[in-house]
Design a protein around this motif. Structure first.
Motif, PDB file in Angstrom:
ATOM      1  N   UNK A   1      18.096 -11.547 -17.079  1.00 51.78           N
ATOM      2  CA  UNK A   1      18.258 -11.929 -15.677  1.00 51.78           C
ATOM      3  C   UNK A   1      17.719 -10.872 -14.731  1.00 51.78           C
ATOM      4  N   UNK A   2      17.928  -9.597 -15.066  1.00 44.77           N
ATOM      5  CA  UNK A   2      17.435  -8.511 -14.228  1.00 44.77           C
ATOM      6  C   UNK A   2      15.909  -8.488 -14.215  1.00 44.77           C
ATOM      7  N   UNK A   3      15.297  -8.728 -15.371  1.00 40.23           N
ATOM      8  CA  UNK A   3      13.836  -8.736 -15.442  1.00 40.23           C
ATOM      9  C   UNK A   3      13.253  -9.893 -14.635  1.00 40.23           C
TER      10      UNK A   3
ATOM     11  N   UNK B   1      13.709 -16.761 -19.821  1.00 44.34           N
ATOM     12  CA  UNK B   1      15.161 -16.623 -19.951  1.00 44.34           C
ATOM     13  C   UNK B   1      15.626 -17.067 -21.336  1.00 44.34           C
ATOM     14  N   UNK B   2      15.139 -18.230 -21.785  1.00 46.83           N
ATOM     15  CA  UNK B   2      15.584 -18.766 -23.077  1.00 46.83           C
ATOM     16  C   UNK B   2      15.110 -17.892 -24.227  1.00 46.83           C
TER      17      UNK B   2
ATOM     18  N   UNK C   1       5.888 -14.685 -22.560  1.00 44.92           N
ATOM     19  CA  UNK C   1       6.554 -15.898 -23.059  1.00 44.92           C
ATOM     20  C   UNK C   1       6.050 -16.234 -24.462  1.00 44.92           C
ATOM     21  N   UNK C   2       4.733 -16.199 -24.643  1.00 43.33           N
ATOM     22  CA  UNK C   2       4.158 -16.519 -25.946  1.00 43.33           C
ATOM     23  C   UNK C   2       4.530 -15.464 -26.982  1.00 43.33           C
TER      24      UNK C   2
ATOM     25  N   UNK D   1      13.777 -14.832 -24.167  1.00 39.72           N
ATOM     26  CA  UNK D   1      14.239 -13.455 -24.034  1.00 39.72           C
ATOM     27  C   UNK D   1      15.688 -13.306 -24.447  1.00 39.72           C
ATOM     28  N   UNK D   2      16.532 -14.254 -24.053  1.00 43.02           N
ATOM     29  CA  UNK D   2      17.946 -14.211 -24.425  1.00 43.02           C
ATOM     30  C   UNK D   2      18.117 -14.311 -25.938  1.00 43.02           C
ATOM     31  N   UNK D   3      17.385 -15.212 -26.573  1.00 42.04           N
ATOM     32  CA  UNK D   3      17.503 -15.378 -28.019  1.00 42.04           C
ATOM     33  C   UNK D   3      17.036 -14.130 -28.766  1.00 42.04           C
ATOM     34  N   UNK D   4      15.992 -13.488 -28.278  1.00 39.83           N
ATOM     35  CA  UNK D   4      15.541 -12.247 -28.912  1.00 39.83           C
ATOM     36  C   UNK D   4      16.563 -11.144 -28.685  1.00 39.83           C
ATOM     37  N   UNK D   5      17.139 -11.094 -27.505  1.00 39.88           N
ATOM     38  CA  UNK D   5      18.108 -10.044 -27.185  1.00 39.88           C
ATOM     39  C   UNK D   5      19.382 -10.135 -28.015  1.00 39.88           C
ATOM     40  N   UNK D   6      19.677 -11.312 -28.547  1.00 37.65           N
ATOM     41  CA  UNK D   6      20.845 -11.439 -29.414  1.00 37.65           C
ATOM     42  C   UNK D   6      20.708 -10.574 -30.664  1.00 37.65           C
TER      43      UNK D   6
END
Length: 208
Positions: free
Chosen positions: A29-31, A87-88, A132-133, A90-95
């Motif tokens: 979200x910050x990015x 967001x989608x 994104x890619x 990035x969030x999944x990778x951040x998990x």
């Protein structure tokens, strides 16, 4: 002395799935918020930032533009199109942890920029679609690299849902689409999956 990651027998918030999810949303979200702040400033400056910091292929001073071009967009609609996937994915990778996310983001960023600089067209390139890619490619291949069935299942679901965007890596007659940035970002994501692969261990050694 080893530090215990629990407090009063309970795992620290950052070590729980919910804690990682909250941290992931905060980072992504910050990015994304940063991208919108830059877009707002760029609009006030009549998009002059694109001409200064957009990526100019095969230009010596354009090499430094590799560091800035994903932060800029052609217009607000362009940024909107990248927001939800960022967001989608990035969030999944951040998990999987911040180290995994920032490594994947950095390699996608760098590879996308290098490919555009080497084989890009004559137009200035801006946009975060290479990122994104890269994140998407990482999510698609890491399960097969790690031989992790849960990650493979996620990659299948993501491919069935978003796999159509992969056509964006092919040369297109639409001159405003940088397939080079998409291809480079995907290469970076695959490299990240290989670099961060989890080694398969055999019989564990006992410490002395």
């Amino acid at each position: 002395m080893m530090l215990d990651s629990t407090r009063n027998g309970r795992p620290r918030a950052g070590n729980t799935a919910a804690g990682r999810a909250r941290a992931g949303l905060l980072v992504v979200g910050s990015f994304v918020l940063l991208l919108y702040v830059i877009e707002f400033i760029n609009t006030l400056l009549f998009r002059s930032l694109n001409g200064t910091f957009g990526l100019r292929p095969r230009s010596l001073d354009g090499i430094l533009d590799i560091l800035t071009f994903p932060l800029l967009h052609a217009n607000l609609a362009h940024l909107f199109s990248n927001t939800l996937p960022l967001i989608i994915f990035g969030f999944l990778v951040l998990l999987s942890g911040r180290r995994v996310f920032f490594t994947t983001l950095a390699l996608s960023w760098l590879a996308s920029g290098v490919v555009v600089w080497l084989i890009g067209g004559f137009n200035i390139t801006v946009g975060a679609s290479g990122l994104v890619f890269g994140l998407f490619a990482f999510l698609l291949v890491r399960g097969f690299v790690n031989r992790n069935w849960w990650q493979i299942l996620l990659s299948v679901v993501l491919f069935l849902t978003y796999g159509g965007i992969l056509f964006g890596m092919l040369p297109t007659v639409a001159g405003f689409v940088s397939w080079q940035a998409h291809l480079g970002g995907a290469i970076g994501g695959v490299l990240s999956a290989l670099l961060l692969s989890v080694p398969r261990t055999g019989t564990p050694h006992t410490g002395r």
